[in-house]
Design a protein around this motif. Structure first.
Motif, PDB file in Angstrom:
ATOM      1  N   ASN A 141       0.824  -1.205   0.000  1.00  0.00           N
ATOM      2  CA  ASN A 141       0.000   0.000   0.000  1.00  0.00           C
ATOM      3  C   ASN A 141       0.860   1.258   0.000  1.00  0.00           C
ATOM      4  OD1 ASN A 141      -2.686  -1.311   0.314  1.00  0.00           O
ATOM      5  ND2 ASN A 141      -1.795  -2.017   2.237  1.00  0.00           N
ATOM      6  N   ARG A 142       0.244   2.342  -0.467  1.00  0.00           N
ATOM      7  CA  ARG A 142       0.949   3.624  -0.518  1.00  0.00           C
ATOM      8  C   ARG A 142       0.317   4.622   0.449  1.00  0.00           C
ATOM      9  NH1 ARG A 142       1.922   5.705  -6.466  1.00  0.00           N
ATOM     10  NH2 ARG A 142       3.217   7.143  -5.244  1.00  0.00           N
ATOM     11  N   PHE A 143       0.088   4.153   1.649  1.00  0.00           N
ATOM     12  CA  PHE A 143      -0.372   5.030   2.725  1.00  0.00           C
ATOM     13  C   PHE A 143       0.218   4.503   4.024  1.00  0.00           C
ATOM     14  CE2 PHE A 143      -3.795   2.013   1.608  1.00  0.00           C
ATOM     15  CZ  PHE A 143      -3.830   1.241   2.761  1.00  0.00           C
ATOM     16  N   ALA A 144       0.138   5.327   5.061  1.00  0.00           N
ATOM     17  CA  ALA A 144       0.741   4.967   6.342  1.00  0.00           C
ATOM     18  C   ALA A 144      -0.104   3.941   7.078  1.00  0.00           C
ATOM     19  CB  ALA A 144       0.912   6.212   7.209  1.00  0.00           C
ATOM     20  N   VAL A 145       0.566   3.016   7.739  1.00  0.00           N
ATOM     21  CA  VAL A 145      -0.103   2.026   8.584  1.00  0.00           C
ATOM     22  C   VAL A 145       0.594   2.038   9.942  1.00  0.00           C
ATOM     23  CG1 VAL A 145      -0.743  -0.390   8.876  1.00  0.00           C
ATOM     24  CG2 VAL A 145      -0.646   0.604   6.570  1.00  0.00           C
ATOM     25  N   HIS A 146      -0.123   2.456  10.966  1.00  0.00           N
ATOM     26  CA  HIS A 146       0.439   2.561  12.312  1.00  0.00           C
ATOM     27  C   HIS A 146      -0.343   1.671  13.275  1.00  0.00           C
ATOM     28  CE1 HIS A 146       2.480   6.126  10.809  1.00  0.00           C
ATOM     29  NE2 HIS A 146       1.312   6.693  10.538  1.00  0.00           N
ATOM     30  N   LEU A 147       0.345   1.153  14.265  1.00  0.00           N
ATOM     31  CA  LEU A 147      -0.309   0.416  15.350  1.00  0.00           C
ATOM     32  C   LEU A 147      -0.238   1.275  16.602  1.00  0.00           C
ATOM     33  CD1 LEU A 147      -1.625  -2.212  16.428  1.00  0.00           C
ATOM     34  CD2 LEU A 147       0.689  -2.974  17.052  1.00  0.00           C
ATOM     35  N   ILE A 148      -1.400   1.631  17.134  1.00  0.00           N
ATOM     36  CA  ILE A 148      -1.503   2.456  18.337  1.00  0.00           C
ATOM     37  C   ILE A 148      -2.184   1.628  19.411  1.00  0.00           C
ATOM     38  CG2 ILE A 148      -2.274   4.640  19.311  1.00  0.00           C
ATOM     39  CD1 ILE A 148      -0.427   4.997  16.927  1.00  0.00           C
ATOM     40  N   MET A 149      -1.531   1.467  20.561  1.00  0.00           N
ATOM     41  CA  MET A 149      -2.115   0.677  21.641  1.00  0.00           C
ATOM     42  C   MET A 149      -2.736   1.580  22.693  1.00  0.00           C
ATOM     43  SD  MET A 149       0.600  -2.500  21.968  1.00  0.00           S
ATOM     44  CE  MET A 149      -0.637  -3.589  22.674  1.00  0.00           C
ATOM     45  N   PHE A 150      -3.709   1.022  23.450  1.00  0.00           N
ATOM     46  CA  PHE A 150      -4.402   1.753  24.502  1.00  0.00           C
ATOM     47  C   PHE A 150      -3.903   1.244  25.853  1.00  0.00           C
ATOM     48  CE2 PHE A 150      -8.322   1.587  21.483  1.00  0.00           C
ATOM     49  CZ  PHE A 150      -7.683   2.451  20.614  1.00  0.00           C
ATOM     50  N   ARG A 151      -3.425   2.145  26.678  1.00  0.00           N
ATOM     51  CA  ARG A 151      -2.974   1.782  28.014  1.00  0.00           C
ATOM     52  C   ARG A 151      -3.360   2.874  29.001  1.00  0.00           C
ATOM     53  NH1 ARG A 151      -2.568  -2.293  25.825  1.00  0.00           N
ATOM     54  NH2 ARG A 151      -0.861  -3.796  25.760  1.00  0.00           N
ATOM     55  N   ASN A 152      -4.113   2.485  30.050  1.00  0.00           N
ATOM     56  CA  ASN A 152      -4.485   3.431  31.107  1.00  0.00           C
ATOM     57  C   ASN A 152      -5.132   4.693  30.538  1.00  0.00           C
ATOM     58  OD1 ASN A 152      -3.334   1.723  33.106  1.00  0.00           O
ATOM     59  ND2 ASN A 152      -1.314   2.566  32.650  1.00  0.00           N
ATOM     60  N   ALA A 153      -6.085   4.487  29.642  1.00  0.00           N
ATOM     61  CA  ALA A 153      -6.846   5.585  29.051  1.00  0.00           C
ATOM     62  C   ALA A 153      -5.956   6.562  28.286  1.00  0.00           C
ATOM     63  CB  ALA A 153      -7.655   6.319  30.116  1.00  0.00           C
ATOM     64  N   ASP A 198       3.845   0.736  16.905  1.00  0.00           N
ATOM     65  CA  ASP A 198       4.605   0.447  15.689  1.00  0.00           C
ATOM     66  C   ASP A 198       4.285   1.530  14.662  1.00  0.00           C
ATOM     67  OD1 ASP A 198       6.283  -1.926  14.412  1.00  0.00           O
ATOM     68  OD2 ASP A 198       4.929  -1.171  12.871  1.00  0.00           O
ATOM     69  N   GLU A 199       5.219   2.453  14.482  1.00  0.00           N
ATOM     70  CA  GLU A 199       5.031   3.576  13.569  1.00  0.00           C
ATOM     71  C   GLU A 199       5.558   3.215  12.185  1.00  0.00           C
ATOM     72  OE1 GLU A 199       6.236   8.348  13.320  1.00  0.00           O
ATOM     73  OE2 GLU A 199       7.015   7.045  14.908  1.00  0.00           O
ATOM     74  N   ASP A 200       4.813   3.584  11.169  1.00  0.00           N
ATOM     75  CA  ASP A 200       5.229   3.302   9.799  1.00  0.00           C
ATOM     76  C   ASP A 200       6.519   4.067   9.495  1.00  0.00           C
ATOM     77  OD1 ASP A 200       5.488   3.133   6.959  1.00  0.00           O
ATOM     78  OD2 ASP A 200       3.335   2.762   6.801  1.00  0.00           O
ATOM     79  N   PRO A 201       7.615   3.366   9.214  1.00  0.00           N
ATOM     80  CA  PRO A 201       8.896   4.055   8.986  1.00  0.00           C
ATOM     81  C   PRO A 201       8.920   4.886   7.709  1.00  0.00           C
ATOM     82  CG  PRO A 201       9.111   1.719   8.480  1.00  0.00           C
ATOM     83  CD  PRO A 201       7.756   1.896   9.085  1.00  0.00           C
ATOM     84  N   ASP A 202       8.084   4.537   6.737  1.00  0.00           N
ATOM     85  CA  ASP A 202       8.063   5.273   5.469  1.00  0.00           C
ATOM     86  C   ASP A 202       7.170   6.507   5.517  1.00  0.00           C
ATOM     87  OD1 ASP A 202       9.798   3.465   4.198  1.00  0.00           O
ATOM     88  OD2 ASP A 202       8.123   2.115   3.724  1.00  0.00           O
ATOM     89  N   TYR A 203       6.196   6.492   6.413  1.00  0.00           N
ATOM     90  CA  TYR A 203       5.269   7.622   6.542  1.00  0.00           C
ATOM     91  C   TYR A 203       5.126   7.955   8.039  1.00  0.00           C
ATOM     92  CZ  TYR A 203       3.971   6.044   1.839  1.00  0.00           C
ATOM     93  OH  TYR A 203       3.985   5.650   0.518  1.00  0.00           O
ATOM     94  N   PRO A 204       6.122   8.623   8.630  1.00  0.00           N
ATOM     95  CA  PRO A 204       6.097   8.893  10.079  1.00  0.00           C
ATOM     96  C   PRO A 204       4.878   9.717  10.496  1.00  0.00           C
ATOM     97  CG  PRO A 204       8.262   9.337   9.135  1.00  0.00           C
ATOM     98  CD  PRO A 204       7.328   9.140   7.981  1.00  0.00           C
ATOM     99  N   LEU A 205       4.478   9.520  11.736  1.00  0.00           N
ATOM    100  CA  LEU A 205       3.364  10.278  12.297  1.00  0.00           C
ATOM    101  C   LEU A 205       3.716  11.758  12.416  1.00  0.00           C
ATOM    102  CD1 LEU A 205       2.362   7.806  15.115  1.00  0.00           C
ATOM    103  CD2 LEU A 205       0.788   8.630  13.359  1.00  0.00           C
ATOM    104  N   LEU A 228      -5.525  -0.142  14.637  1.00  0.00           N
ATOM    105  CA  LEU A 228      -4.732  -0.161  13.413  1.00  0.00           C
ATOM    106  C   LEU A 228      -5.158   1.066  12.625  1.00  0.00           C
ATOM    107  CD1 LEU A 228      -2.672  -1.898  11.737  1.00  0.00           C
ATOM    108  CD2 LEU A 228      -4.669  -2.677  10.445  1.00  0.00           C
ATOM    109  N   CYS A 229      -4.235   1.986  12.401  1.00  0.00           N
ATOM    110  CA  CYS A 229      -4.567   3.263  11.780  1.00  0.00           C
ATOM    111  C   CYS A 229      -3.997   3.356  10.372  1.00  0.00           C
ATOM    112  CB  CYS A 229      -4.017   4.418  12.607  1.00  0.00           C
ATOM    113  SG  CYS A 229      -4.750   4.531  14.238  1.00  0.00           S
ATOM    114  N   LEU A 230      -4.867   3.666   9.440  1.00  0.00           N
ATOM    115  CA  LEU A 230      -4.474   3.919   8.065  1.00  0.00           C
ATOM    116  C   LEU A 230      -4.558   5.421   7.848  1.00  0.00           C
ATOM    117  CD1 LEU A 230      -6.626   1.156   6.295  1.00  0.00           C
ATOM    118  CD2 LEU A 230      -4.510   0.891   7.598  1.00  0.00           C
ATOM    119  N   SER A 231      -3.437   6.039   7.467  1.00  0.00           N
ATOM    120  CA  SER A 231      -3.393   7.495   7.362  1.00  0.00           C
ATOM    121  C   SER A 231      -2.863   7.928   6.008  1.00  0.00           C
ATOM    122  CB  SER A 231      -2.508   8.081   8.468  1.00  0.00           C
ATOM    123  OG  SER A 231      -2.991   7.729   9.746  1.00  0.00           O
ATOM    124  N   SER A 232      -3.347   9.084   5.551  1.00  0.00           N
ATOM    125  CA  SER A 232      -2.924   9.609   4.255  1.00  0.00           C
ATOM    126  C   SER A 232      -3.297  11.083   4.179  1.00  0.00           C
ATOM    127  CB  SER A 232      -3.618   8.846   3.122  1.00  0.00           C
ATOM    128  OG  SER A 232      -4.981   9.246   3.034  1.00  0.00           O
TER     129      SER A 232
END
Length: 245
Positions: A99-111, A117-124, A214-218
């Motif tokens: 894919n040609r968009f960002a894919v990031h993994l964001i976890m939830f901890r203590n609200a 896991d940040e997409d190295p090709d499309y940083p946040l 799982l976040c898809l960003s563009s």
């Protein structure tokens, strides 16, 4: 005492108070703080009010004690990213490669949100804002929707507006969170940062709370393309869940 010395002393006392609340836990009272630090009550109350105003501390529901606040959680989150198993990273990387968009993994901890896991090709972008103001991001809204039935989903006071599209009306946000719970996904376009968009899908085991997004960003103008990949992304979340939890 000059300004610099006074400012340094106030900062030191603030850290000391935060340390006491962290050690004693939720519900720590002002009296316990003053006794532990041998600090004058007037000084302690002045610093406590400042820490509450800045969201480093929050008052407990009975207003008798204090707990660590969302702003502090955001700082800890940024400094200590969670560990993601190699198998999970491999599955995510395989999905990214097609894919040609960002894919990031964001976890939830203590609200709070934690970048796993940040997409190295499309940083946040706007990382601090995403961590501190969850109502502005897709991942944050997914988390708030999960929390709504068990805890106050967002802090008291005005909701921060980052762009002209950011939702700051609580009623409107609550309606959106209810819709997110029904649809099982959250999105934002130009709310966190002008010109960007994101779709967040829940990562969870069956009959368990949502533990990550799982976040898809563009860029905002390519949001429709992201949505075209939502089903493939959902399949990925089902494979990720047993690897993460």
């Amino acid at each position: 005492m000059n300004y610099r010395a006074s400012h340094s002393n106030a900062a030191s006392n603030s850290f000391r108070i935060l340390e006491i609340v962290a050690r004693l836990g939720t519900g720590t009272t002002a009296k316990e703080i003053t006794n532990a630090l041998q600090m004058p009550q007037a000084t302690a109350y002045r610093i406590l009010n400042s820490l509450v105003a800045d969201e480093y501390l929050v008052r407990t529901s009975n207003l008798r004690g204090f707990a660590l606040g969302h702003a502090l959680s955001g700082l800890v989150t940024a400094a200590t990213p969670p560990t993601v198993p190699t198998a999970a990273r491999t599955v995510i990387e395989k999905f990214r490669s097609g894919n040609r968009f960002a894919v990031h993994l964001i976890m939830f901890r203590n609200a709070s949100l934690r970048i796993a896991d940040e997409d190295p090709d499309y940083p946040l972008h706007s990382v601090f804002e995403m961590l501190r103001y969850p109502h502005c991001s897709a991942a944050g809204k997914l988390m708030l929707a999960e929390l709504a039935d068990s805890a106050p989903p967002f802090p008291k006071g005005p909701l921060r507006q980052l762009t002209r599209h950011t939702i700051t009306d609580r009623g409107q946000l609550e309606e959106q969170l209810a819709e997110i719970r029904i649809k099982g996904e959250a999105s934002e376009i130009n709310e966190l940062e002008q010109g960007s968009a994101s779709l967040a899908l829940p990562v969870r085991l069956p009959n368990e709370p949502v533990g990550a997004a799982l976040c898809l960003s563009s860029p905002a103008e390519r949001f429709a393309i992201i949505c075209e990949h939502s089903e493939a992304a959902r399949d990925l979340t089902s494979r990720l869940a047993p690897l993460l939890f």
